[in-house]
Write a protein that holds these residues in place. Structure first.
Motif, PDB file in Angstrom:
ATOM      1  N   ALA A 136       2.662  -2.819   6.577  1.00 11.69           N
ATOM      2  CA  ALA A 136       2.939  -1.379   6.658  1.00 11.69           C
ATOM      3  C   ALA A 136       4.224  -1.115   7.433  1.00 11.69           C
ATOM      4  N   ALA A 139       7.203  -2.139   5.275  1.00 13.91           N
ATOM      5  CA  ALA A 139       7.377  -1.182   4.175  1.00 13.91           C
ATOM      6  C   ALA A 139       8.059   0.084   4.668  1.00 13.91           C
ATOM      7  N   ARG A 140       7.636   0.579   5.823  1.00 13.13           N
ATOM      8  CA  ARG A 140       8.263   1.793   6.375  1.00 13.13           C
ATOM      9  C   ARG A 140       9.716   1.538   6.737  1.00 13.13           C
ATOM     10  N   VAL A 144       9.967   1.099   1.215  1.00 11.98           N
ATOM     11  CA  VAL A 144       9.311   0.696  -0.024  1.00 11.98           C
ATOM     12  C   VAL A 144       7.818   0.979   0.111  1.00 11.98           C
ATOM     13  N   ALA A 145       7.133   1.049  -1.014  1.00  9.78           N
ATOM     14  CA  ALA A 145       5.695   1.305  -0.988  1.00  9.78           C
ATOM     15  C   ALA A 145       4.964   0.103  -0.393  1.00  9.78           C
ATOM     16  N   GLU A 146       3.956   0.388   0.443  1.00 10.92           N
ATOM     17  CA  GLU A 146       3.249  -0.706   1.104  1.00 10.92           C
ATOM     18  C   GLU A 146       2.578  -1.659   0.119  1.00 10.92           C
ATOM     19  N   PRO A 147       1.922  -1.179  -0.953  1.00  7.04           N
ATOM     20  CA  PRO A 147       1.315  -2.132  -1.902  1.00  7.04           C
ATOM     21  C   PRO A 147       2.344  -3.064  -2.537  1.00  7.04           C
ATOM     22  N   ALA A 148       3.519  -2.520  -2.868  1.00  2.00           N
ATOM     23  CA  ALA A 148       4.566  -3.363  -3.460  1.00  2.00           C
ATOM     24  C   ALA A 148       5.046  -4.400  -2.465  1.00  2.00           C
TER      25      ALA A 148
END
Length: 396
Positions: A136, A139-140, A144-148
């Protein structure tokens, strides 16, 4: 759960997580299994230590339990998959073996930065495995999106396992090229923190850079990179106004510069220069060192950029040289060099540099056009505010 036991687990995990993970990845050849095993060892410690005395060597205890848990999972997986004979029971490693395996941090960094992995995967894996960032957080940081991002991490770890990537520092004949890749990842992490004003990200890049330099004391480029990051970081507090606007170097309040970081950076740079034949990071660090001098020696900086172009030619280095030449020889000479650079049409700083030189030459209408393009291409809000201010000052 006793506070003493919980604090002991937290302390050992915080201080030795990277060493323990490195040892487990080396022993198991599997990132995911190593991470799961370490988490299970910590869970067992939280359950067991409150009922008994905290071990004399909690680091060794956690590493041994994690390794045995992983071996147990592998044994059951083999039996379920192929009904193979049960392997020998897990072995508790000696303290000497544990410490030896546990100090493989440099190998872990080289594994995370392996050239078989895509650059974005190298950065993410280094931040997670070596720096301890969560998916997380990464990603932040990189928007980018956390799942990606999580999927990217999973794929990178499985590629290391499935491709049988060796967990080790490369052989001498491969080291220069592989080290460049490691340093590039660390500098990319720092640059992201520098451009987004993220103190934690800059601090982590510096910590990892210092670790590499300490573990590879005879590599001048490692020292050069740390010096470069320190010299840039020293000006962080002065780079933005209280309102978050960009403050150019010549307008910065030098009393806000971190003199301790400048001193440390200069000392590391001096050490790197003693090796001779400076590489790209050492040359960049020399240029950064000249930027913190008063007055700034633009002639020397322009000459160093020309030297840098000989060893690491890129359009961005060409642009930096052109700006330095403009400062030393005038905006007309600089503009001619800027206009001769190819490949930076989508780079907002190329248009911004052109706009500034056109403004200094009194070519206001052309400067306004260039500033508008730069404003459209700029990503950060601080850069966009700065360029909007320049446009306003020119009546554009």
């Amino acid at each position: 759960m006793s506070d003493l036991a919980s604090a002991a687990v937290e302390r050992v995990y915080r201080e030795h997580r990277t060493r323990m993970l490195a040892a487990l990845v080396r022993a198991l050849g599997d990132f995911e299994l190593a991470e799961d095993a370490l988490q299970e060892a910590c869970s067992q410690a939280l359950r067991r230590w409150p009922r008994a005395q905290v071990p004399d060597d909690p680091f060794a205890w956690l590493l041994t339990v994690a390794r045995n848990h992983a071996l147990d999972r592998l044994r059951h997986a083999r039996m379920a998959r192929a009904k193979l004979p049960e392997p020998p029971p897990p072995v508790v490693m000696s303290e000497k073996q544990l410490v030896s395996l546990g100090d493989e941090r440099l190998s872990l960094i080289f594994t995370c930065c392996h050239p078989a992995l895509a650059e974005d995967a190298r950065v993410a894996l280094t931040l997670q495995a070596v720096a301890g960032f969560t998916a997380a957080q990464i990603a932040r940081t990189f928007l980018v999106a956390e799942p990606a991002l999580a999927q990217r991490l999973v794929m990178a770890k499985r590629k290391i396992r499935d491709a049988g990537i060796t967990f080790e520092v490369p052989a001498d004949h491969l080291l220069p090229e592989r080290l460049r890749g490691v340093l590039a990842v660390l500098y990319l992490i720092f640059t992201r923190g520098y451009t987004t004003a993220s103190g934690p990200l800059r601090a982590e890049a510096l910590r990892l850079g210092k670790l590499v330099a300490a573990l590879m004391p005879d590599e001048p480029e490692a020292h050069g990179l740390v010096a470069l990051m320190l010299l840039h970081d020293s000006r962080s507090a002065a780079r933005f106004s209280a309102g978050g606007d960009v403050v150019l170097l010549e307008d910065q309040d030098r009393t806000l510069w971190n003199v301790d970081e400048i001193s440390e950076g200069m000392a590391l740079l001096d050490r790197a220069l003693r090796f001779g034949s400076p590489g790209p990071y050492v040359l960049h660090a020399v240029i950064a060192a000249l930027h913190v001098q008063d007055p700034v020696d633009w002639d020397r900086i322009a000459a160093l950029y020309a030297e840098l172009l000989a060893v690491a030619p890129t359009p961005v280095v060409e642009l930096n040289r052109a700006v330095a030449v403009a400062m030393s020889s005038g905006p007309a000479v600089g503009l001619e060099l800027v206009d001769g650079i190819r490949g930076l049409g989508s780079y907002h700083l190329w248009h911004s540099a052109r706009a500034d030189l056109l403004r200094r030459l009194g070519r206001v209408d052309e400067a306004v056009v260039a500033y508008r393009i730069a404003h459209e291409l700029a990503v950060s809000s601080a850069d966009r505010r700065f360029l909007a201010g320049r446009l306003k000052n020119l009546g554009g």
